[in-house]
Enzyme design. Structure first.
Site, PDB file in Angstrom:
ATOM      1  N   LYS A 329       0.820  -1.206   0.000  1.00  0.00           N
ATOM      2  CA  LYS A 329       0.000   0.000   0.000  1.00  0.00           C
ATOM      3  C   LYS A 329       0.854   1.257   0.000  1.00  0.00           C
ATOM      4  O   LYS A 329       1.939   1.273   0.572  1.00  0.00           O
ATOM      5  CB  LYS A 329      -0.890   0.017   1.253  1.00  0.00           C
ATOM      6  CG  LYS A 329      -1.905  -1.105   1.329  1.00  0.00           C
ATOM      7  CD  LYS A 329      -3.052  -0.860   0.380  1.00  0.00           C
ATOM      8  CE  LYS A 329      -4.346  -1.500   0.794  1.00  0.00           C
ATOM      9  NZ  LYS A 329      -4.942  -1.107   2.013  1.00  0.00           N
ATOM     10  N   CYS A 447     -20.222  -4.460  33.280  1.00  0.00           N
ATOM     11  CA  CYS A 447     -20.013  -3.211  32.547  1.00  0.00           C
ATOM     12  C   CYS A 447     -20.882  -3.194  31.285  1.00  0.00           C
ATOM     13  O   CYS A 447     -20.684  -3.993  30.373  1.00  0.00           O
ATOM     14  CB  CYS A 447     -18.543  -3.056  32.163  1.00  0.00           C
ATOM     15  SG  CYS A 447     -18.255  -1.623  31.117  1.00  0.00           S
TER      16      CYS A 447
END
Ligand code: IVH
Length: 697
Positions: A329, A447
């Site tokens: 890339k 949580c």
């Protein structure tokens, strides 16, 4: 609930009753159809069956807008009313591994040489191709005629977009020549030229339509139109670069394959180069990067492919990408902007990630308003403060990140950031273990942020892939106690009335959601395991586990014992995973996950509720070693251990690390030690490398 609803007269129904009842009827009638036609064992009388069908017709007559795509009143096999038909690719459409540095490209080449047992300096021909930033598609030709075109989708199943692809002039509708295989799948990238995008955006703006942020979005959006006449007005192009299923070999090399495509009338990229060394491919990269801006279309890097098809076949695939190709890339575009605030996000395993809230700015064609700051050390080391001007970048599809502070632009009102030591969501202590970069919320199962993230992962694209239950909705469903554990998702059909009370939900969207959920009651074992969100268990590991356990029942049974440290089941799991380079740490995570009763029960509930498909090793039918367990020991001459293992697995065998009574074959190389001895003691068949090659030939 079904019984009560069943007593309700059609005249007294409201939309929601009707939607739910149509869904129930569709399912029941389909069950009765199966019992009658497939099993020859009807469960109700013909008269009772007629009552169900008439009720379905009566409801549809009164609520025509609620008629379901899978309605019994429609012919079997009718295409879905909305969206596209699914296409299972004859060969999966895989993706490529990404690298960003020359060092990584060198490693890619070195790995290929090691795998093929070539010398360190042996020449390997590679084709370097620009990596087009568009949408990959597969085109199927039968007898030279274009019969089907599909998107990549999840790599195994894509969407049938044949009609839309027919509107693209770069795509031949028929190919001629005596050398055209009777079955031929050509793969490539549909893209939009930059000038075409600019003109399209002017038109879109004038008509009050969508303006596209970049050519890739424009290409994707245009291909996905349900109205083909709209696609036809969009200026789309295509480059062909790969093949899928073919009834005959097309060419011995990628280079010759591309020549053949050109002869057949496909467009291939003019900037493709045949290279012979690392130096040559890197020079090619540098040259293309220089002219990148002058090309009429977007590219985001280069793809390097081993030229020889024979070597490609030997190298084969690892998980979802080929060993014989890689994407190199370009480094990301960097842009300056203002950092207004730092928030902390809680991940599904409790890790806290600081996120920068930014002045929105376009990077690489996409508007960015948030970027990751990775962890607390990153903020300290780079001395990033609230109010600073920062440099941000986006690399491929990766989340945008803050690269550094622009020191000259710092003003006196910028403030250092204090990283919280409690969870911003549940208030539990957030602690940082030695050796870990991230602080974690210790709230675990209490949580809410963690629970919501786990549920979001469960329905995400590579997991259960349930459309319409993304981020925002899952949060609401959690807080309204509609979904607290994954199994609750599959009971939502009983809670339709409660969903209806929520803002933003109507009969139609509820019916769509319930439909999307129903489609996933049947699921592959590997997707199921991945969906559980066990820390460090990604798709590749999930697939390995599926291969190891074959059936979810085995997984559950073994997990009950494998959670005991030092047990035989755990030792086997460790052995098995290590073969594929998966260390004991991951096995530890798997064990911890299943030792938590909440998790174990959640999995068991799902197992009772869903149809989890048995894992079927590929190529089951034709191979002599399908389903057999093989152990390699000692050094092999013609191939590396990695290639031997990959090959055996591709033929449906299971490769184990240690010899036991369950082993079918032991392949003995040079200097084989205790394993070969043990095999002989157990009376197993021990093969030489040549015998092995003959067996699998
Ligand atoms: S080859 C098995 N060649 O990049 C290898 N891909 O990350 C199949 N792409 O999904 C892909 N230009 O959409 C190949 N010259 C090229 C390409 C290319 C763009 C895209 C393609 C693929 C993705 C892989």
């Amino acid at each position: 609930m079904i019984d009560e609803l069943r007593k309700l007269a059609v005249e007294d129904m409201f939309d929601l009753d009707a939607a739910v009842e149509l869904k129930n009827l569709a399912r029941e009638i389909a069950e009765h159809d199966r019992a009658y036609h497939r099993d020859d064992a009807p469960k109700i009388s013909d008269a009772e069956y007629d009552v169900l069908r008439r009720r379905n017709d009566a409801i549809e007559a009164r609520f025509p807008h609620l008629a379901r795509p899978d309605s019994p009143s429609k012919k079997v096999g009718a295409a879905p009313a909305t969206g596209y038909e699914k296409v299972t690719h004859a060969k999966p459409m895989l993706s490529l591994g990404d690298v960003f540095s020359e060092q990584e490209v060198a490693e890619f080449l070195a790995k290929i040489r090691r795998f093929l047992k070539l010398g360190e300096d042996a020449a390997v021909e590679l084709v370097a191709e620009p990596k087009i930033d568009g949408v990959s598609v597969s085109l199927r030709y039968e007898g030279g005629v274009f019969v089907q075109g599909a998107t990549r989708g999840d790599s195994v199943t894509g969407e049938n977009i044949t009609k839309n692809l027919r509107t693209i002039s770069d795509i031949p509708k028929q190919i001629f020549g005596s050398d055209v295989p009777s079955i031929l799948e050509v793969r490539g990238e549909v893209y939009m030229r930059r000038d075409a995008l600019a003109a399209l955006n002017v038109r879109q703006q004038a008509n009050g339509g969508n303006v596209f942020a970049n050519p890739r979005n424009a290409a994707a959006g245009s291909l996905r139109q349900l109205d083909t006449s709209i696609t036809a007005q969009r200026p789309l192009s295509m480059f062909a670069y790969a093949w899928g299923e073919t009834s005959a070999t097309i060419a011995p090399t990628q280079w010759m394959f591309l020549q053949r495509l050109k002869e057949w009338g496909f467009e291939t990229n003019p900037n493709v180069r045949l290279c012979h060394s690392l130096e040559e491919i890197l020079a090619c990269y540098a040259q293309i990067e220089r002219v990148r801006g002058d090309l009429p279309y977007d590219i985001d890097g280069l793809v390097y492919k081993v030229n020889s098809v024979e070597l490609q076949e030997r190298l084969a695939f690892v998980s979802r990408s080929p060993r014989w190709a890689i994407a190199h890339k370009f480094s990301a575009e960097q842009v300056m902007t203002k950092l207004w605030e730092i928030n902390v996000q809680v991940g599904r395993t409790g890790s806290l990630t600081p996120v920068a809230e930014l002045e929105p700015v376009a990077v690489g064609g996409v508007l960015v308003s948030r970027a990751t700051l990775h962890n607390e050390d990153y903020i300290t080391e780079k001395d990033i403060r609230v109010g600073d001007t920062v440099l941000i970048q986006r690399a491929g599809d990766v989340i945008p990140q803050v690269v550094e502070v622009v020191a000259d632009e710092r003003t006196s009102d910028s403030r250092p950031y204090d990283f919280p030591d409690t969870c911003p969501d549940c208030g539990s202590q957030a602690v940082r273990k030695e050796g870990e970069a991230k602080r974690r919320c210790t709230g675990g199962l209490v949580c809410p942020a963690q629970a919501i993230e786990r549920l979001k992962h469960f329905v995400s694209r590579n997991a259960f892939d349930i459309e319409g239950l993304g981020g925002k909705h899952m949060k609401t469903f959690y807080h309204r106690e509609l979904v607290r554990s994954p199994a609750d998702i599959f009971w939502l059909n009983r809670r339709a009335a409660r969903i209806f009370e929520l803002e933003g939900w109507g009969e139609k969207s509820i019916a769509n959601l319930l439909n999307a959920i129903d489609l996933r009651r049947k699921i592959s074992l590997e997707r199921f395991i991945y969906a559980l969100g066990i820390p460090q268990v990604g798709q590749a590991t999930a697939r390995l586990m599926a291969k190891h356990y074959l059936e979810v029942g085995n997984l559950l049974k073994e997990m009950q014992v494998a959670t005991v440290p030092g047990s035989q089941a755990q030792a086997e799991l460790v052995d098995f995973m290590e073969l594929d380079g998966i260390g004991p740490a991951v096995v530890g995570e798997i064990r911890d996950f299943f030792s938590e009763p909440f998790n174990f029960n959640a999995v068991r509930d799902l197992v009772n509720l869903l149809d989890i498909q048995e894992f079927i090793p590929p190529d089951e039918t034709s191979s002599p070693i399908a389903g057999k367990t093989v152990v390699f020991t000692g050094g092999l001459e013609t191939m590396s251990r990695g290639e031997a293992k990959a090959k055996a697995e591709a033929l449906g065998a299971k490769v184990a690390g240690s010899v036991s009574k369950k082993t079918d074959y032991v392949v003995e190389g040079a200097d084989a030690g205790s394993k070969a001895r043990k095999a002989r003691e157990l009376g197993l068949s021990v093969l030489t490398e040549n015998e092995w090659l003959a067996l699998i030939a």
